[in-house]
Design a protein around this motif. Sequence first.
Motif, PDB file in Angstrom:
ATOM      1  N   PRO A  36     -39.175 -23.916  33.835  1.00 64.58           N
ATOM      2  CA  PRO A  36     -38.519 -24.569  33.081  1.00 64.58           C
ATOM      3  C   PRO A  36     -37.725 -24.441  31.637  1.00 64.58           C
ATOM      4  O   PRO A  36     -36.921 -23.866  31.537  1.00 64.58           O
ATOM      5  CB  PRO A  36     -39.918 -24.829  32.601  1.00 64.58           C
ATOM      6  N   THR A  37     -38.135 -22.451  32.097  1.00 68.34           N
ATOM      7  CA  THR A  37     -37.221 -21.021  31.584  1.00 68.34           C
ATOM      8  C   THR A  37     -35.668 -20.978  32.014  1.00 68.34           C
ATOM      9  O   THR A  37     -34.880 -20.556  30.488  1.00 68.34           O
ATOM     10  CB  THR A  37     -38.026 -20.374  31.246  1.00 68.34           C
ATOM     11  N   ALA A  38     -35.323 -21.571  32.926  1.00 67.65           N
ATOM     12  CA  ALA A  38     -34.584 -21.864  33.771  1.00 67.65           C
ATOM     13  C   ALA A  38     -33.341 -22.657  33.485  1.00 67.65           C
ATOM     14  O   ALA A  38     -32.345 -23.175  33.651  1.00 67.65           O
ATOM     15  CB  ALA A  38     -34.036 -20.957  35.326  1.00 67.65           C
ATOM     16  N   LEU A  39     -34.207 -24.520  32.473  1.00 65.60           N
ATOM     17  CA  LEU A  39     -33.059 -25.666  32.272  1.00 65.60           C
ATOM     18  C   LEU A  39     -31.788 -24.761  31.453  1.00 65.60           C
ATOM     19  O   LEU A  39     -31.163 -25.383  31.606  1.00 65.60           O
ATOM     20  CB  LEU A  39     -34.781 -26.377  32.048  1.00 65.60           C
ATOM     21  N   PRO A  40     -32.323 -23.733  30.000  1.00 64.67           N
ATOM     22  CA  PRO A  40     -31.088 -24.054  29.631  1.00 64.67           C
ATOM     23  C   PRO A  40     -30.463 -23.645  29.728  1.00 64.67           C
ATOM     24  O   PRO A  40     -29.304 -24.055  29.760  1.00 64.67           O
ATOM     25  CB  PRO A  40     -32.145 -23.133  28.261  1.00 64.67           C
ATOM     26  N   LEU A  60     -22.764 -20.916  22.454  1.00 66.64           N
ATOM     27  CA  LEU A  60     -23.817 -21.057  21.406  1.00 66.64           C
ATOM     28  C   LEU A  60     -25.200 -21.248  21.020  1.00 66.64           C
ATOM     29  O   LEU A  60     -25.564 -20.170  20.329  1.00 66.64           O
ATOM     30  CB  LEU A  60     -22.589 -21.425  20.825  1.00 66.64           C
ATOM     31  N   VAL A  61     -25.291 -22.331  21.878  1.00 68.25           N
ATOM     32  CA  VAL A  61     -26.263 -22.864  21.523  1.00 68.25           C
ATOM     33  C   VAL A  61     -27.145 -21.554  22.385  1.00 68.25           C
ATOM     34  O   VAL A  61     -28.669 -21.920  21.576  1.00 68.25           O
ATOM     35  CB  VAL A  61     -26.885 -24.369  22.392  1.00 68.25           C
ATOM     36  N   MET A  62     -27.599 -21.036  23.174  1.00 68.50           N
ATOM     37  CA  MET A  62     -28.084 -20.457  24.317  1.00 68.50           C
ATOM     38  C   MET A  62     -28.447 -19.065  23.349  1.00 68.50           C
ATOM     39  O   MET A  62     -29.584 -18.681  24.098  1.00 68.50           O
ATOM     40  CB  MET A  62     -27.108 -20.711  25.712  1.00 68.50           C
ATOM     41  N   LEU A  63     -27.073 -18.765  22.573  1.00 67.15           N
ATOM     42  CA  LEU A  63     -27.799 -17.615  22.339  1.00 67.15           C
ATOM     43  C   LEU A  63     -28.892 -17.800  20.842  1.00 67.15           C
ATOM     44  O   LEU A  63     -29.455 -17.095  20.794  1.00 67.15           O
ATOM     45  CB  LEU A  63     -25.729 -16.876  21.939  1.00 67.15           C
ATOM     46  N   LEU A  64     -28.783 -19.136  20.584  1.00 63.88           N
ATOM     47  CA  LEU A  64     -29.243 -19.268  19.272  1.00 63.88           C
ATOM     48  C   LEU A  64     -31.432 -19.645  19.550  1.00 63.88           C
ATOM     49  O   LEU A  64     -31.926 -19.045  19.288  1.00 63.88           O
ATOM     50  CB  LEU A  64     -28.947 -20.764  19.030  1.00 63.88           C
ATOM     51  N   HIS A 116     -31.306 -14.333  30.086  1.00 63.55           N
ATOM     52  CA  HIS A 116     -31.308 -15.734  30.241  1.00 63.55           C
ATOM     53  C   HIS A 116     -30.500 -16.513  30.730  1.00 63.55           C
ATOM     54  O   HIS A 116     -30.225 -17.414  31.498  1.00 63.55           O
ATOM     55  CB  HIS A 116     -31.694 -16.422  28.454  1.00 63.55           C
ATOM     56  N   LEU A 117     -28.527 -15.788  30.843  1.00 61.39           N
ATOM     57  CA  LEU A 117     -27.888 -17.230  31.511  1.00 61.39           C
ATOM     58  C   LEU A 117     -27.456 -16.922  32.544  1.00 61.39           C
ATOM     59  O   LEU A 117     -27.063 -17.209  33.314  1.00 61.39           O
ATOM     60  CB  LEU A 117     -26.468 -16.361  30.617  1.00 61.39           C
ATOM     61  N   LEU A 118     -28.482 -14.875  33.485  1.00 60.65           N
ATOM     62  CA  LEU A 118     -27.613 -14.791  34.554  1.00 60.65           C
ATOM     63  C   LEU A 118     -29.397 -15.348  35.845  1.00 60.65           C
ATOM     64  O   LEU A 118     -29.260 -15.332  36.322  1.00 60.65           O
ATOM     65  CB  LEU A 118     -26.976 -13.773  34.691  1.00 60.65           C
TER      66      LEU A 118
END
Length: 415
Positions: A36-40, A60-64, A116-118
């Motif tokens: 679930p935490t990988a979905l964003p 930007l949304v991912m950063l927020l 979170h991104l990689l």
Amino acid sequence: MGLSGALRRTTSWIAAHAPWSAWAWRSTAFTVAGIPTALPAVSVFTCMVVAPGRAAAALLVMLLLSPLLTLLQRSRFRELVELEIPAVGYAHRPLRPRGLLERLRSESTWRQYGYHLLVSPLAGAGGALIVLAWACGVAGASVYAWSWLLPVGDRGLGWTQGYDVVTVLGALLLLATPWLAAALARLDAFAAAALLGPNRARELERRVEDLAESRAGVLDAADLERRRIERDLHDGAQQRLVALAMNLGIARATLTDLPPEAKAVIDEAHREAKEAIEELNSLVRGLHPAVLEDRGLDAALSGIAARAPLPVELTVELAQRPGPTVEAVAYFVVSEALANVAKHAKASRCRVEARRDADLLRITVTDDGVGGADPARGTGLVGLRKRVGSVDGTILINSPLGGPTVVTVELPCGL
């Protein structure tokens, strides 16, 4: 006994790492919880492929969302694998402009963003792989239990031999899946500890700074306590001894008709009172000399040199006074060094130099004695090392047999 004990340990180990063990299910639950935490992040990559023009907005949304995702990840590690990832501390609140700017400038924020991104999508893919491996393993190992659902036409010649292979492969996959889940969990924990928590080097630097400030506070408190004791002795016990000596002197001068034995007692008491005053003066000077606080290190070292039992050549060059703590350490270092020279060196003369170079106070004590000074032999040099080390100073002792002995002390003036 030995063979049965080894067999018991082997059996316990196999039971603890079996596919139905708590270890296997905990590792599986941890990896699956990463989906679930990988979905964003998956949504961001999907947006970059489907609608490249909206990729910047998605990033930007991912950063927020990064602080919330970090909180969820820290909870996942804490609850499922008992790994506590420390939170990153900030000086300002996040909803204020200064707090937002502080977070954008912090490298910890970008390390979390990178996780979170990689890393998170890879962990989510690993969780999905574990689910698929469990499903395939269960399906393969139990193929004989559900093979009757297949159409009869699919059961050709030798179909039972093929199912035997599928059953063995399924059982092996069930045995291997927990280890694969544990390996993925370990890799994820390693990445999270490095990226989600505070920078270890920065934390060590901050810890060192906190310890330095704490130690400076302790040294200042000890110095204030020495001054208080010196003041109490000077204003209390010393004044009482002075009054006692004066009264005994008056009694000796006025009571002339006393027996010789009584006069001798008064004379002895008067002499003891004066010696006690001298000893108390020496003790007070040893605690914290008033001249050091009033007139500085130059005047205090001049007093030490004047009271030394051998000729002392003193040179003091201080463009700016050091801090009170450093001054006190320098004073006691010179005092103890001269005491060691008088007691052990058999020297005829001594030279003391004190110079300040930028933020460093360098003190050199040189004597023409017999040399051979060794801290291991308890000549008072151990105390010098401890006193110098209390302010992060350094001491170098060069004392060959036959002399001369040179003691060089460097004290940082930042305290």
